[in-house]
Structure formats: structure tokens, C-alpha cells
Design a protein around this motif. Sequence first.
Motif, mmCIF file in Angstrom:
data_model
loop_
_atom_site.group_PDB
_atom_site.id
_atom_site.type_symbol
_atom_site.label_atom_id
_atom_site.label_comp_id
_atom_site.label_asym_id
_atom_site.label_seq_id
_atom_site.Cartn_x
_atom_site.Cartn_y
_atom_site.Cartn_z
ATOM 1 N N LYS A 165 46.109 165.491 103.510
ATOM 2 C CA LYS A 165 45.622 164.536 102.520
ATOM 3 C C LYS A 165 46.032 163.103 102.839
ATOM 4 O O LYS A 165 45.209 162.198 102.848
ATOM 5 C CB LYS A 165 46.156 164.915 101.129
ATOM 6 N N LYS A 166 47.330 162.914 103.085
ATOM 7 C CA LYS A 166 47.859 161.583 103.390
ATOM 8 C C LYS A 166 48.948 161.728 104.449
ATOM 9 O O LYS A 166 49.476 162.817 104.671
ATOM 10 C CB LYS A 166 48.452 160.920 102.143
ATOM 11 N N THR A 167 49.297 160.605 105.058
ATOM 12 C CA THR A 167 50.323 160.637 106.097
ATOM 13 C C THR A 167 51.726 160.578 105.514
ATOM 14 O O THR A 167 52.623 161.275 105.964
ATOM 15 C CB THR A 167 50.118 159.470 107.083
ATOM 16 N N LEU A 168 51.932 159.747 104.470
ATOM 17 C CA LEU A 168 53.272 159.564 103.918
ATOM 18 C C LEU A 168 53.427 160.032 102.473
ATOM 19 O O LEU A 168 54.485 160.493 102.087
ATOM 20 C CB LEU A 168 53.682 158.088 103.995
ATOM 21 N N HIS A 169 52.402 159.848 101.631
ATOM 22 C CA HIS A 169 52.506 160.149 100.190
ATOM 23 C C HIS A 169 53.623 159.325 99.549
ATOM 24 O O HIS A 169 54.303 159.783 98.640
ATOM 25 C CB HIS A 169 52.772 161.640 99.967
ATOM 26 N N ALA A 170 53.849 158.093 100.026
ATOM 27 C CA ALA A 170 55.007 157.306 99.606
ATOM 28 C C ALA A 170 54.933 156.834 98.159
ATOM 29 O O ALA A 170 55.957 156.454 97.584
ATOM 30 C CB ALA A 170 55.175 156.102 100.526
ATOM 31 N N SER A 171 53.748 156.841 97.559
ATOM 32 C CA SER A 171 53.638 156.349 96.181
ATOM 33 C C SER A 171 54.499 157.155 95.223
ATOM 34 O O SER A 171 54.937 156.639 94.192
ATOM 35 C CB SER A 171 52.174 156.375 95.727
ATOM 36 N N VAL A 172 54.761 158.418 95.550
ATOM 37 C CA VAL A 172 55.620 159.256 94.703
ATOM 38 C C VAL A 172 57.000 158.626 94.557
ATOM 39 O O VAL A 172 57.608 158.674 93.481
ATOM 40 C CB VAL A 172 55.732 160.680 95.292
ATOM 41 N N LEU A 173 57.500 157.996 95.640
ATOM 42 C CA LEU A 173 58.791 157.320 95.576
ATOM 43 C C LEU A 173 58.666 155.906 95.039
ATOM 44 O O LEU A 173 59.493 155.450 94.242
ATOM 45 C CB LEU A 173 59.434 157.259 96.964
ATOM 46 N N LEU A 174 57.633 155.194 95.473
ATOM 47 C CA LEU A 174 57.478 153.798 95.068
ATOM 48 C C LEU A 174 57.370 153.651 93.557
ATOM 49 O O LEU A 174 57.825 152.652 92.985
ATOM 50 C CB LEU A 174 56.247 153.195 95.755
ATOM 51 N N ASP A 175 56.778 154.635 92.926
ATOM 52 C CA ASP A 175 56.631 154.580 91.466
ATOM 53 C C ASP A 175 57.968 154.664 90.736
ATOM 54 O O ASP A 175 58.036 154.445 89.534
ATOM 55 C CB ASP A 175 55.710 155.707 90.984
#
Length: 415
Positions: free
Chosen positions: A218-228
Motif C-alpha cells: 500500500k505504502k512505503t513508510l506509512h509514517a502518518s501513523v506516527l506523525l499524527d
Amino acid sequence: MSQPKIGLALAGGGPLGAIYEVGALCALEEVVDGLDFTACDGYIGVSAGGFIAAGLANGMTPRQLCAAFIENTAEPPDRFDPAELLEPAWAEFAQRLHQLPALLAHAAREVLFEGRSMLAAVERLGRVLPTGLLSSERFGAALTRVFAAPGRSNDFRQLRRPLVLVATDLDSGEAVPFGTPGWDHVPIARAVQASAALPGLFPPVEIDGHHFVDGALKKTLHASVLLDRGLDLLICLNPLVPFASDRHSPAREDRSRRARELARKLGRPGGRWLRPGIPRLVDGGLPLVLSQTFRSLIHSRLALGLKGYERTHPQTDIMLFEPDPHDAEFFMANTFSYRHRRHLAEHAYQATRVLLRERAATLKPQFARAGLTLREDLLADLEARLLPAPGEAGIDQALRTLRRSLSLLETRRRR
């Protein structure tokens, strides 16, 4: 004043990706004062990055991960045997073969009595093909033993720091963040298996009646889970980049010189940053074409994602560390080979130090805003190594480490 929040996002890339991340993390932690990768305010890992993230969240330092995964010098249960990822998926083979007689009977009936085409029969027989060639069960069992050690946990809810491991639900195509409410009951080792289940190589991993595959779909990092969560600094590592030979670029000679210097440092004067044996990727045949295609897809999604993160989370400094696109050392390496993992880890360590020196002017203020200090004096030490040099005796390594420590103490005394 509140303490700055620091997060770590690790992308996938198979065993090679994990090797790169271990080397890069060791380099970063050594030269950035105040940076402790076992005490981040949040971790997110995808595929092989999930394996590294789970170890860090459980208190394993980058150097401990190096001893366990690269050097094989760690004590059990931490010592990692590469064979644990190379076991054939016998159970999957047996399950598929068990279906063969019934499928053959159905296919014959359709062709002989129902007038179906041979192509339709072959399509039906395709169900007997295994969904993966290798089993990840031994790997999962090994991780379970590692996380059962005192001071660690195989339960997301018992960790001191938030950990998220992303996999893809095969039936819906949706990304599932293990470790978040509703999915935090899944054992960490099982979540790592699911996140790293690359289709075609490993069978989907069943959890709660769902089948999961690699989170990078789906995505390479899925970093929004942490950024939020409101971070001040997010450090991202991505091991897979498309190779750029730039055979006719004016900057090629400068990169070649830098590559030769790094190759000499690693004890490989020949180097492979601009491999003369394959001037064009197409000359390398299907494996290189597929590798370049896969890396390009992964990296283009990452670039788009980072631009989006900068727009939606402007208050967070985002640092991305990845191999130089002109570095053929990682591109030419077999992603699932462990034969040269010591050399590749050293290469990642040295390449990250080079990157930090080149980008110091930009990185220093970003680190400073998070309460960290980039030590350029430590970066200037050209004798630093992740692992002992080839043929170097243990006493020589100890003496070199002692000289570095005394030099550091002298520098701090003068300040």
C-alpha cells in the motif's frame, strides 16, 4: 518546556534492507549526541523494517542487532540463523498438492463433458500452485524466543514505547496497523511475519481469520501513523532506491572518486558504485530489470508520501536516509543473500557517515531543534568502523576503539 518527541520509521527491503538499516542506525546513533534508538517516542516498521523496529522498541540497541543479525556473535536466544528464513514452505506445498486430484478431476470433466477449453482447465489447475516458496514460521518462533527474554515483551500493550507494524489484508487490500487499538492483541512476532510476507516468496500469514501480506503493497513508510502523534523529528530509513548510472553525467567523475575512497575504506579497492561490467541495466537481464522496476515503484510512492507529510505536518522535521542512487553495491547485491552481510552492513555504516558529513550544514539545525547534536568531530574520524577490518585481530580492534574513546574524551575536556 516539554521534551522534543522523536519518531523512527523503517521501510522494507528484505534481508538486504534490514542489513542496511542496522548499519545506518549504528552510524547515526554514534555521531548524534542525545539520540537513543531504544527510547524513541514511537516506531513504525514495514516488512523487514518491522523486524528492526520491533527489536529497537524492545530495548535492543543497533549494536545488539548488529551482533545478532550481522555478526552472529550474540548469545542465544538473540543469535539469528539466516537458515530460519530459507526453510521451504512444506505445509503450503502439502496443502496445495492435496487439492490436485480433485482439481484434475474437475478439469477433465469440464474439457471432456462440458466442452470447456484447455485454457480454462489450466486456469483451474493454477489453484494448486503454492502461494509462497519459503516458510516464515521458524523465523516467527525465533522472534518469539527473542521477545520472551527478560525486559522484553511479545505484547504491543506491554511495551514502554508505541510500536506499529503495518501489513496488508489480502482480501481487502487495506493496510492494517498492528499495535494500534483493535490490533494490539496480536503478538509482535506474528505481526512481523505478516508485515514481511512478500507475495510469492512467503505465504500469507493468517491472523484472526484474515490473511496478511507485505505492508509495502500500500505504502512505503506509512509514517502518518506516527506523525499524527505530534512529533518534532521523524527519522526515516529507506533501503531500496532505483539505481542511477548517469554514464554521461558531468558529476560522474566526482561520484566515482567518492566511491573509490569508500571502497578503499572497506578494503575493496575495485569498488562497485559504477560497475563497469554492466554499463546498461538492460545488459544485466531480467533480474536487474525487475529489481529496477520494483525499486522505482517503491521510491516514487515514497517521494510522493514525503511531500504529503511535509504539507500536512509542517511542524515536524523529517529526515530521510537511504543509499546513494549511484551506489551499485546495494543494487547489485542479492536482496535475499546473507553471504556478504558483514560487508554490506559495513558499507551502509560508512555510506551513512559520508552522507552525514556532506549534509551536516542542513542536518545540524534539524537535529538541534529536537535537542540533539550532530558531532562533526566524530564524523571526521576516518578510522571509525562498524566491524573489525578484514584480518584485524581482536586486540587491534580494542586498541583502535580505545584510541577513539581517548580522543573523544580529550575533545570534550577542551570544551
